[in-house]
Every structure is written in C-alpha cells, then in structure tokens.
Write a protein that holds these residues in place. Structure first.
Motif, PDB file in Angstrom:
ATOM      1  N   ARG A  97       7.614   2.456   7.186  1.00 52.48           N
ATOM      2  CA  ARG A  97       7.340   3.043   6.314  1.00 52.48           C
ATOM      3  C   ARG A  97       7.706   4.070   6.243  1.00 52.48           C
ATOM      4  N   LYS A 152       0.905  -1.325   0.285  1.00 52.13           N
ATOM      5  CA  LYS A 152       0.142  -0.178  -0.124  1.00 52.13           C
ATOM      6  C   LYS A 152       1.236   0.894   0.008  1.00 52.13           C
ATOM      7  N   PHE A 153       2.554   0.967   0.735  1.00 51.80           N
ATOM      8  CA  PHE A 153       2.916   2.230   0.473  1.00 51.80           C
ATOM      9  C   PHE A 153       4.573   1.485   0.921  1.00 51.80           C
ATOM     10  N   ARG A 187       2.190   3.609  -7.311  1.00 52.36           N
ATOM     11  CA  ARG A 187       2.069   4.819  -8.496  1.00 52.36           C
ATOM     12  C   ARG A 187       2.568   3.783  -9.697  1.00 52.36           C
ATOM     13  N   GLU A 221      -4.414   2.816  -2.798  1.00 51.36           N
ATOM     14  CA  GLU A 221      -3.574   3.956  -1.734  1.00 51.36           C
ATOM     15  C   GLU A 221      -2.484   4.925  -1.954  1.00 51.36           C
ATOM     16  N   GLU A 222      -1.244   4.679  -2.007  1.00 45.62           N
ATOM     17  CA  GLU A 222      -0.322   4.947  -2.896  1.00 45.62           C
ATOM     18  C   GLU A 222       0.577   4.508  -3.719  1.00 45.62           C
ATOM     19  N   THR A 227       7.795   7.822   3.388  1.00 48.79           N
ATOM     20  CA  THR A 227       6.685   8.658   2.303  1.00 48.79           C
ATOM     21  C   THR A 227       7.491   8.456   1.086  1.00 48.79           C
ATOM     22  N   TRP A 228       6.390   8.557  -0.440  1.00 51.15           N
ATOM     23  CA  TRP A 228       7.085   8.415  -1.081  1.00 51.15           C
ATOM     24  C   TRP A 228       8.271   9.488  -1.244  1.00 51.15           C
ATOM     25  N   GLN A 244      -6.824   4.734  -8.526  1.00 50.63           N
ATOM     26  CA  GLN A 244      -5.764   4.773  -7.601  1.00 50.63           C
ATOM     27  C   GLN A 244      -6.355   4.385  -6.061  1.00 50.63           C
TER      28      GLN A 244
END
Length: 690
Positions: free
Chosen positions: A74, A62-63, A466, A463-464, A76-77, A461
C-alpha cells in the motif's frame, strides 16, 4: 441521521438513463429510475438496479498499491503520482514521447467528455499519439464507414420509422431502453425485421426474422441493392441530386442476384427480395446496426458502408424516420493536437482509422500493440497506462497480449478490481465508479429521440478511489503540465467545456432538453464530403488502394473470409454476444446478477450437437487455430446450424483464448471475432465441475 437523494445518470451503457440515488449519512442505500427522464421514464435495467452492489463490492481496490519484489504494498496517492510522473519523464527523455501508450476502456468512454478529454489532453501535452481504446475492435469501422459516406455520423430515427431493420443487434439484451422505442414504433405500425444468425429475444418480437451466416452481411446488403435498383425501387430524384457514383454502384451490384447471395449467406432468395422491397417501399425506413457485431468481420467497414448506401439510395437520409443527425452540444475541445509530432502505431497502416478528410476519428489501431510490444517496431513502447479496461482478458489473443505486456518497463492500471491486467502492473490505482465522478452525460446521438444532456454528479466517495478526471488533473500538475491544466477541479473543466453553449453545470443538474432534430439540412449546405454529396463511390477509398464500393472477399461461393466449412475446423464461431446482466468483463462479481446468468454457455443448434455427439449441458472443448477453452454447451433451436456462439468477458471460459488479434478488415484493422473457424467436441477434463 441525514437522508437525501441525488439525481444523476447511469454509466453502464450509452443510454445514460436518469437515476435517483438515495443516501443515508453519505452512503448510497437505494437507486431508482427518474420518472421524467426521456430515455428510461423511471425504469432501470438489471445493471442499473445493481449500481449500489457495484459501488460497494468487496472486490474493489481501496487504495493505491505498488508491486515490490512481486508483492503488493500500500502506498499513498502522493507517492503513486510522484512515482508515475518520474517514470514517465524518464521514458520521454530516454525514448521519446511516443514510447508512452494509454488504453481507455468502456468505463472511461461512457463517463463523458471530461474524463476522456483530460486523458487525451495529457497525451497531447506529453507528445504521444498512442491513444487506444476498445473501439479498436468495435464501433470504429461503423463510424469510419458512415463518415466516409455521409461526411457525418447520422443515427436511425426509430421513433418515426415505419420500417426498422435490426441488423446484428439485440437491443433487449444490450440497450433495453432502445428496445422500448422499437416496440413503440412497432405498436404505431412500423414493421420490424431482425437479421441475425441467432433468433434473439429481439428477433422473436420482430415481424420478420432473417437468418444469416456470420460474416456474410455485406453480401446480403449488396443483394438487397440488386433488388432495389433492378426493380426501380430506389428514390431516383434523391439519388440523381444528392449521391455520387450511382452508375458505378448499379454496375457493381448486378452480379449479386438474390440467388447468388442466398448461396453465400444461407438466406433464402425470396426472403432477400421480400426484405429489400419492404425496406424500399416503406414510407420511412431505418437500419439499426449492431454496435460491434457487424464490425468484427473481414468486411466490417464495407458492411457499414453498404448499410449507409441502402439508406441513401432509398432516400432515407436526413429524413423523418430514416437516418437523422440530431444536434449535439457545441462543447469546447480539450485537445492540444499541435503538440503531437509523431504518428500512432497503427496509423501508418490504417490511416482512415485516424482521420477522414478533416474529421478526426482519433486513435491508433490497438490490435497492432501485440506485435509492436513484442518486436519494438516501428518503435518501442516502454510505458503504458491502462484505465477502465482489462485488455489481458477482453482483447483478442489473450495469451499473446499477456506476453506482450510483460515486455513493458512500466505499467500503471487504474481499475475497480484486481483484474488480470492489474495483476501485471507496477502500480495499481483505485478507480471510481460512475457514482463517484462528475461529468456531462449527453445522450449519445439522441438515444431518446430528443437532444438531452444531464450533469453526472459525484454521489459517493468509496475509500481512496478517484475519478479518471481527477487522476489526469493531478498527474498533469505533478509532471509539470500545470499551464495546460489550469483547472482546480472537475467542475472547472465542465465550465470550460460548456462555455460555447452559454450553459452552466447547474443548468444541466436535473437534465436539459435542447434544440430539436431538423430534417433535410443537406438542402442548405449539401453533405460534408469532397463531392458535397453522399459518396456511394468513394474516390478517397480508391486513392488509398481500398475498394471504392462495398466489396466482399470470397473464399468459395459459400464462404467469406474466415467463415465457412473447413476439414480441420468445420464450424463457425461467433463471440461476444451481449447479456443484460454484463458489460464486457464487468459485473461478473455481482451475486444477484450472477444468479440471473451464472456461467458462460456455448450455444449450438440441435443438428450440430447431434452430429458432434454433444448433449445439452455437457462440458465441451472448443478449439480454433489460436487456442482452446472448455465451456458448457447449450443446445437450442435459436441459432442456425453449423454456428457456435459464446459470450466474452468470462475468465473461466475466456473467449479471447480462441480469437486472434490479426487484422481482418483491411480498412480499419479490426480483428475477426464473429466468423472464426472452429471445431468442438465433448470434453470433461479433470477438475471441471459438471
């Protein structure tokens, strides 16, 4: 509540079926086939019908995550991209650009030219030639052989063919929409022949089934040439005008009589004659070669060359119902080749796997990575980015590759799920499914029989997650390559690619048929080869020390390469057969597909099972010189005696514990995965559920 629907293209195979996705407040709730799409005409296979389950699977990453002291944290991008950029700059500064390798899986290759193109452009800007993909073990020998024979890569014009040979392929299981085209041709009078060690679903629908020992296909093709030429069934006018090296070929195949070839292949001599005569005397004929089944043997390249030559000597090239060369959109290239100075690992030993004349094949041979990572030779690989692939499970010799990956200083994996490869990474990134990407879906070499392209749209889209393209665009800017990546988003890249066509993304929104197949174009400009003709005899191959005519390596009159009897390993193992519910190691976690295909099975003939004392449904142990696995037996008449067939991509019975990465085909470096020596016996280890 806001309901809407979006038309897009499926991404589970090369067919690119048209798909309508219904949304409820932005969430996909239903998928249907597009009725007016030329490939699927409103139908979807079980994989396509499971797209929503696939997209919303609870197993998805998810991330972004970073491994810290063995635990996933976890991040961030922005943190992930900054960390990756800093590490890659350090690697290039301390070890040179060649120290980075990237690996692309099927989800990247099937996405379209944007995702793959940006990946290649990043490698070029960075300066590394070390791009690898799953094509290292499938398809590339096929591509290389056709290009070195014809100068291009034609495909069978199934729709108009009067004789279709399915050689090592089972479209009902792998490409059901192509199977429909074959059935349509058959209904219109075409004779369908299936050549395979297994009586597959496609073989059962064929007019003629031809059994063959795994790994002996090149010998069969040479035997067919013997019959065609000795009986003057070849197209003499076409051969005289448009082929190079026919006299050498005719001399070469004289010794491959049907009787001799029968001893090698296990295919009866009269059957060889019958197939050759039917193929040569049909109004039109085409051979549908398996995507990887014929490649993964010691004669993979030469087998594909032999198939190309069969098409050529019968005049079935650039012709209606034979091999044809449909037009493709003239897309702009994203490559920056001039920025790469070094050679890819594997390019040294397998130059044709990278370039044939002025035609770039375009990648290193990935099977050299096992030893290269372990030894640091010919130079060290320090960092790797793996995208849409699970090589620790799906590449040969999994145990050795896992050991090799442990030598990396830095590993990034962009994946849908926490795969075996992702578990080894330093950073894991959440990948988007094909429902979360924008790209161009151009039907691969006219899968529908007409040139057709469609915009693959971003529908949801999750979750996160790409897309591959978004990742490379952002990483390029983070690392300082902004001037080489001037686009703000994927749509900008699509417009750039389409510029030479005069089309826009909007023109492709609901699909666009463009142009038509033209036959006989060689009459205007010849063939794109050094001789200007179809090269039956290849001087290029001879100059590089390879066989200039299709040749086989005999290990006794009844075996080729690793196939054939051996006291310690008396059986022949073939791995990797497709199933309609799977795409390599993907979709095993989708429960409704799992119900259709709940576990891997080892197929064997009743004669083999009786000799080994094995019962249907019993857990057995299969061993090769590389390793062993335990798997349930399926005893069936639909496979020739002495052969065991197992699928790949299953973690609980990993076929690649049995396979070796060592090159089998001397031209392409492709490993032997279809004709391995093995042994099998009853085995019920503790903990195995019966």
């Amino acid at each position: 509540m806001r309901e809407e629907s979006v038309n897009t293209a499926c991404g589970f195979c090369v067919a690119g079926c048209g798909m309508k996705v219904s949304l409820d407040n932005g969430r996909a709730v239903r998928v249907e086939g597009l009725p007016d799409h030329p490939v699927n005409s409103g139908r979807l296979c079980p994989k396509g019908a499971s797209a929503i389950d696939y997209a919303y699977s609870q197993d998805r990453i998810k991330f972004p995550m970073k491994k810290i002291e063995g635990e996933w944290k976890r991040i961030t991008w922005d943190e992930a991209l900054a960390t990756i950029a800093a590490k890659l700059l350090q690697v290039r500064r301390e070890h040179g650009p060649e120290a980075l390798a990237v690996v692309a899986g099927m989800t990247v290759l099937l996405s379209g030219p944007v995702g793959k193109g940006l990946m290649r452009r990043f490698c070029d800007a960075y300066g590394t030639p070390n791009y690898y993909s799953v094509d290292s073990m499938c398809f590339n020998p096929h591509l290389m052989a056709y290009v070195s024979t014809f100068g291009n890569f034609p495909v069978p014009d199934i729709n108009n063919s009067k004789c279709v040979i399915l050689w090592g392929t089972n479209p009902i299981a792998s490409q059901p929409m192509k199977a429909r085209r074959i059935a349509s041709a058959q209904a219109n009078g075409a004779k369908v022949i299936a050549i395979d060690p297994r009586r597959t679903a496609s073989a059962k629908k064929a007019d003629m089934y031809v059994p063959i020992r795994p790994g002996t296909d090149c010998a069969l093709a040479l035997g067919m040439m013997n019959v065609i030429i000795s009986e003057n069934l070849h197209d003499a006018a076409f051969v005289d005008r448009w082929t190079f090296g026919f006299e050498e070929l005719a001399g070469h195949i004289r010794s491959f009589t049907p009787e001799r070839v029968a001893r090698i292949t296990g295919t009866p001599a009269e059957t060889i004659r019958q197939v050759a005569r039917l193929f040569a005397t049909s109004e039109s004929a085409s051979i549908v070669q398996g995507t990887m089944s014929l490649d993964q043997s010691r004669t993979g390249f030469q087998t594909a060359r032999a198939i190309a030559i069969l098409q050529a000597i019968t005049g079935n090239v650039d012709s209606k119902g034979g091999f044809a060369d449909p037009p493709l959109l003239p897309l702009r290239s994203l490559r920056l080749r001039e920025m790469v100075r070094g050679k890819a690992i594997g390019e040294y030993k397998y130059p044709l796997a990278y370039r044939i004349w002025d035609r770039e094949i375009g990648e290193g041979q990935g099977m050299v990575l096992h030893d290269a990572l372990l030894t640091g030779q010919p130079y060290p690989i320090k960092a790797m980015i793996v995208q849409g692939s699970n090589p620790v499970l799906s590449w040969p010799n999994s145990s050795k590759l896992k050991e090799a990956f442990e030598k990396l200083d830095f590993l990034v994996v962009m994946s849908l799920t926490m795969s075996e490869t992702a578990e080894m990474a330093d950073i894991v990134l959440p990948a988007g499914t094909f429902l979360e990407k924008e790209d161009i879906m151009e039907i691969y070499r006219s899968e529908s029989g007409i040139p057709y392209a469609m915009l693959r749209k971003k529908v949801i889209q999750y979750e996160e997650a790409r897309s591959d393209a978004d990742f490379w665009l952002e990483l390029a800017k983070q690392i300082g390559f902004g001037k080489y990546f001037p686009w703000q988003d994927t749509r900008g890249v699509i417009d750039h690619l389409l510029e030479p066509t005069g089309l826009s993304a909007d023109d492709l929104a609901n699909g666009l048929a463009y142009g038509s197949i033209r036959y006989g174009r060689y009459e205007e400009k010849g063939f794109h080869t050094p001789s200007g003709k179809i090269e039956l005899f290849s001087e290029t191959m001879a100059d590089l020390g390879y066989d200039p005519l299709p040749a086989i390596e005999l290990a006794g009159e009844e075996s080729i390469g690793d196939a054939g009897p051996d006291e310690a390993y008396p059986l022949t193992l073939t791995t990797g057969a497709r199933h309609l519910t799977r795409l390599h190691s993907q979709l095993h976690n989708i429960q409704k597909l799992r119900k259709l295909n709940p576990e891997p099975l080892a197929e064997m003939h009743p004669d083999s099972a009786e000799r080994l004392g094995i019962e249907d449904g019993e857990i057995i142990r299969i061993e090769t010189e590389t390793g062993s696995i335990d798997i349930r037996a399926r005893v069936t008449e639909d496979i020739i005696p002495g052969v065991i067939n197992i699928p790949h991509g299953w973690a609980e019975a990993n076929a690649n514990q049995l396979t070796s990465e060592q090159p089998g085909d001397p031209v392409s470096g492709t490993p032997v995965l279809k004709s391995l020596r093995c042994r099998a016996g009853a085995s019920v280890p503790a903990g195995i559920r019966c």
